[in-house]
Design a protein around this motif. Structure first.
Motif, PDB file in Angstrom:
ATOM      1  N   ARG A  93      48.245  65.446 -78.474  1.00 17.19           N
ATOM      2  CA  ARG A  93      48.099  64.471 -77.386  1.00 17.19           C
ATOM      3  C   ARG A  93      48.750  63.119 -77.675  1.00 17.19           C
ATOM      4  O   ARG A  93      48.337  62.106 -77.133  1.00 17.19           O
ATOM      5  N   HIS A  94      49.775  63.105 -78.505  1.00 10.55           N
ATOM      6  CA  HIS A  94      50.545  61.883 -78.762  1.00 10.55           C
ATOM      7  C   HIS A  94      51.977  62.124 -78.291  1.00 10.55           C
ATOM      8  O   HIS A  94      52.726  62.842 -78.957  1.00 10.55           O
ATOM      9  N   PRO A  95      52.367  61.542 -77.166  1.00 11.11           N
ATOM     10  CA  PRO A  95      53.738  61.729 -76.674  1.00 11.11           C
ATOM     11  C   PRO A  95      54.767  61.246 -77.705  1.00 11.11           C
ATOM     12  O   PRO A  95      54.537  60.276 -78.429  1.00 11.11           O
ATOM     13  N   ALA A  96      55.862  61.958 -77.764  1.00 10.77           N
ATOM     14  CA  ALA A  96      56.941  61.604 -78.684  1.00 10.77           C
ATOM     15  C   ALA A  96      58.272  61.953 -78.021  1.00 10.77           C
ATOM     16  O   ALA A  96      58.302  62.631 -76.996  1.00 10.77           O
ATOM     17  N   SER A 142      61.174  64.058 -73.954  1.00 10.44           N
ATOM     18  CA  SER A 142      59.807  63.695 -74.332  1.00 10.44           C
ATOM     19  C   SER A 142      58.992  64.973 -74.495  1.00 10.44           C
ATOM     20  O   SER A 142      59.146  65.924 -73.736  1.00 10.44           O
ATOM     21  N   GLU A 191      54.936  66.556 -75.974  1.00  2.79           N
ATOM     22  CA  GLU A 191      53.560  66.267 -76.365  1.00  2.79           C
ATOM     23  C   GLU A 191      52.939  67.584 -76.827  1.00  2.79           C
ATOM     24  O   GLU A 191      52.984  68.587 -76.109  1.00  2.79           O
ATOM     25  N   LEU A 237      50.072  69.995 -77.253  1.00  2.00           N
ATOM     26  CA  LEU A 237      48.797  70.176 -76.572  1.00  2.00           C
ATOM     27  C   LEU A 237      47.807  70.984 -77.394  1.00  2.00           C
ATOM     28  O   LEU A 237      46.598  70.759 -77.320  1.00  2.00           O
ATOM     29  N   LEU A 265      53.329  73.086 -76.009  1.00  2.06           N
ATOM     30  CA  LEU A 265      53.982  71.791 -75.805  1.00  2.06           C
ATOM     31  C   LEU A 265      54.087  71.466 -74.332  1.00  2.06           C
ATOM     32  O   LEU A 265      54.235  72.362 -73.502  1.00  2.06           O
ATOM     33  N   ARG A 266      54.066  70.195 -74.029  1.00  2.00           N
ATOM     34  CA  ARG A 266      54.382  69.728 -72.689  1.00  2.00           C
ATOM     35  C   ARG A 266      55.697  68.965 -72.786  1.00  2.00           C
ATOM     36  O   ARG A 266      55.871  68.098 -73.632  1.00  2.00           O
ATOM     37  N   THR A 267      56.624  69.337 -71.935  1.00  2.00           N
ATOM     38  CA  THR A 267      57.882  68.593 -71.814  1.00  2.00           C
ATOM     39  C   THR A 267      57.942  68.045 -70.401  1.00  2.00           C
ATOM     40  O   THR A 267      57.071  68.328 -69.590  1.00  2.00           O
ATOM     41  N   ARG A 317      55.351  73.281 -69.383  1.00  2.00           N
ATOM     42  CA  ARG A 317      54.526  73.527 -70.562  1.00  2.00           C
ATOM     43  C   ARG A 317      55.016  74.822 -71.163  1.00  2.00           C
ATOM     44  O   ARG A 317      55.313  75.782 -70.466  1.00  2.00           O
TER      45      ARG A 317
END
Length: 67
Positions: free
Chosen positions: A9-12, A40, A42, A44, A57-59, A63
């Motif tokens: 849960r930390h966007p990068a 970007s 994240e 999950l 992952l979420r892009t 997902r």
């Protein structure tokens, strides 16, 4: 940092991908999921024992789950 090391849960942002270490099929699959420099992401969920399983992952585009 690898995607597997990304805290949940930390966007990068993806800074670089060493395409030479991937087969052409792996590279194509990453691009289809929207994973490229500047994207970007994240984390999950980490699956499996000791976080060695697939990563959800979420892009910006979708997902995805990857092993």
């Amino acid at each position: 940092m690898r995607l597997s090391d990304l805290p949940l849960r930390h966007p990068a942002y993806i800074d670089a991908i060493v395409w030479d270490l991937l087969s052409s099929g792996e590279g194509q699959r990453l691009r289809e999921f929207g994973l490229c420099e500047g994207a970007s992401v994240e984390a999950l969920h980490h699956g499996g024992l000791f976080w060695r399983g697939p990563i959800a992952l979420r892009t910006a585009a979708m997902r995805a789950a990857s092993s």
